[in-house]
Design a protein around this motif. Structure first.
Motif, PDB file in Angstrom:
ATOM      1  N   LYS A 154      -1.933 -13.342  -3.210  1.00 24.17           N
ATOM      2  CA  LYS A 154      -1.894 -12.074  -3.154  1.00 24.17           C
ATOM      3  C   LYS A 154      -2.358 -11.448  -4.521  1.00 24.17           C
ATOM      4  CE  LYS A 154       2.966 -12.418  -5.662  1.00 24.17           C
ATOM      5  NZ  LYS A 154       4.206 -11.984  -5.416  1.00 24.17           N
ATOM      6  N   TRP A 179       2.967  -5.417  -4.683  1.00 27.25           N
ATOM      7  CA  TRP A 179       2.334  -6.272  -4.395  1.00 27.25           C
ATOM      8  C   TRP A 179       1.474  -6.478  -3.040  1.00 27.25           C
ATOM      9  CZ3 TRP A 179       1.012  -9.930  -8.000  1.00 27.25           C
ATOM     10  CH2 TRP A 179       1.967 -10.277  -9.068  1.00 27.25           C
ATOM     11  N   THR A 218       0.033  -8.359  -0.418  1.00 26.02           N
ATOM     12  CA  THR A 218       0.198  -9.812   0.272  1.00 26.02           C
ATOM     13  C   THR A 218      -0.749 -10.172   1.361  1.00 26.02           C
ATOM     14  OG1 THR A 218       1.937  -8.890   1.636  1.00 26.02           O
ATOM     15  CG2 THR A 218       2.684  -9.731  -0.345  1.00 26.02           C
TER      16      THR A 218
END
Length: 276
Positions: free
Chosen positions: A187, A195, A197
């Motif tokens: 990530k 974030w 991913t």
């Protein structure tokens, strides 16, 4: 996030006067209860310190002994002033040093990191990547054991990063993105937003957007014979972007045009560009 209870990587969104649609800039705590560092320091206001101190306490992480500044922009660097009493070691790339000194004045002590340098936090290696494009001295922090890249403004969670001359360079940026794609990534911690991913999809999205924009510029120049950067921006975006970001959109178009000039694909006369 933890790896064998050795380190945590904590994303801290700090309110900043950044560009629409973002309202926060991410700082990252990396470490454990014994030692940590901070990646980026946000905007210079007390709220920045409050947010980061809260995250330190909630995650049982040591007060950072170092701050890595990815680049000099006002929503990433000046907040380091809030932590002067911690006396952290402040790191940046040599190409960013003068701009960061201005951004964090009166702090004058900075250490420079070069591409490939390693910092160690709690027996975990952090690899420094010089990733120019958004700025000449932009740094990324890669944590191999976690397969995590802290990307600064090279990657944002929503949309794409603006690239504006003279500090921004589109050719460098595309090279940087292609290099980041080669990393083993689980990530990405972006400069703005949640974030990421799906790291490779996001990098490809940005690369494709840049290449599509380049094709669009060439097509419009063929169609209209000659245009200014502002005229190109108006035709490309056609009122689809927030007025507050028109200026940086134009700067990004200029960065594309400089790349095309360098590659001898367009010519410039005065403020007008044309296909060669």
């Amino acid at each position: 996030m933890q790896a064998g209870h050795k380190i945590k990587i904590v994303q801290i969104p700090v309110p900043t006067p950044t560009l629409y649609p973002h309202t926060t800039t991410n700082c990252y705590l990396v470490g454990n209860e014994n030692k940590s560092l901070l990646v980026d320091a946000g905007y210079d206001r007390k709220e920045t310190r409050d947010k980061i101190e809260k995250a330190i306490k909630e995650n049982n992480i040591a007060q950072p002994s170092a701050v890595v500044l990815t680049h000099s922009h006002r929503d990433h660097a000046p907040g380091v002033r809030q932590f002067r009493d911690w006396a952290p070691t402040v790191y940046c790339h040599k190409h960013e040093k003068q701009d960061i000194l201005k951004a964090i004045s009166p702090i004058t002590s900075i250490s420079c990191l070069q591409d490939g340098a390693t910092l160690q936090i709690a027996d975990v290696d952090l690899t420094i990547i010089h990733g120019p494009g958004h700025t000449a001295g932009h740094l990324n922090v890669f944590i191999p054991s976690e397969q995590v890249l802290l990307a600064g403004d090279n990657i944002v969670a929503n949309g794409t990063t603006w690239i504006g001359p003279p500090e921004g360079n589109m050719s460098d940026y595309i090279q940087t993105l292609n290099r980041l794609k080669q990393l083993p990534l689980a990530k990405i911690g972006p400069g703005h937003g949640q974030w990421v991913t799906n790291p490779y999809e996001q990098i490809d999205f940005v690369l494709n957007r840049r290449l599509q924009r380049e094709d669009q510029i060439k097509m419009l120049l063929q169609q209209y014979k000659q245009l200014t950067a502002a005229q190109l921006t108006e035709k490309i975006y056609e009122n689809t972007i927030h007025p507050s970001v028109f200026h940086v959109a134009t700067k990004t178009i200029e960065a594309h045009l400089i790349k095309l000039l360098t590659e001898d694909l367009v010519t410039k006369r005065g403020i007008h560009y044309a296909i060669r």
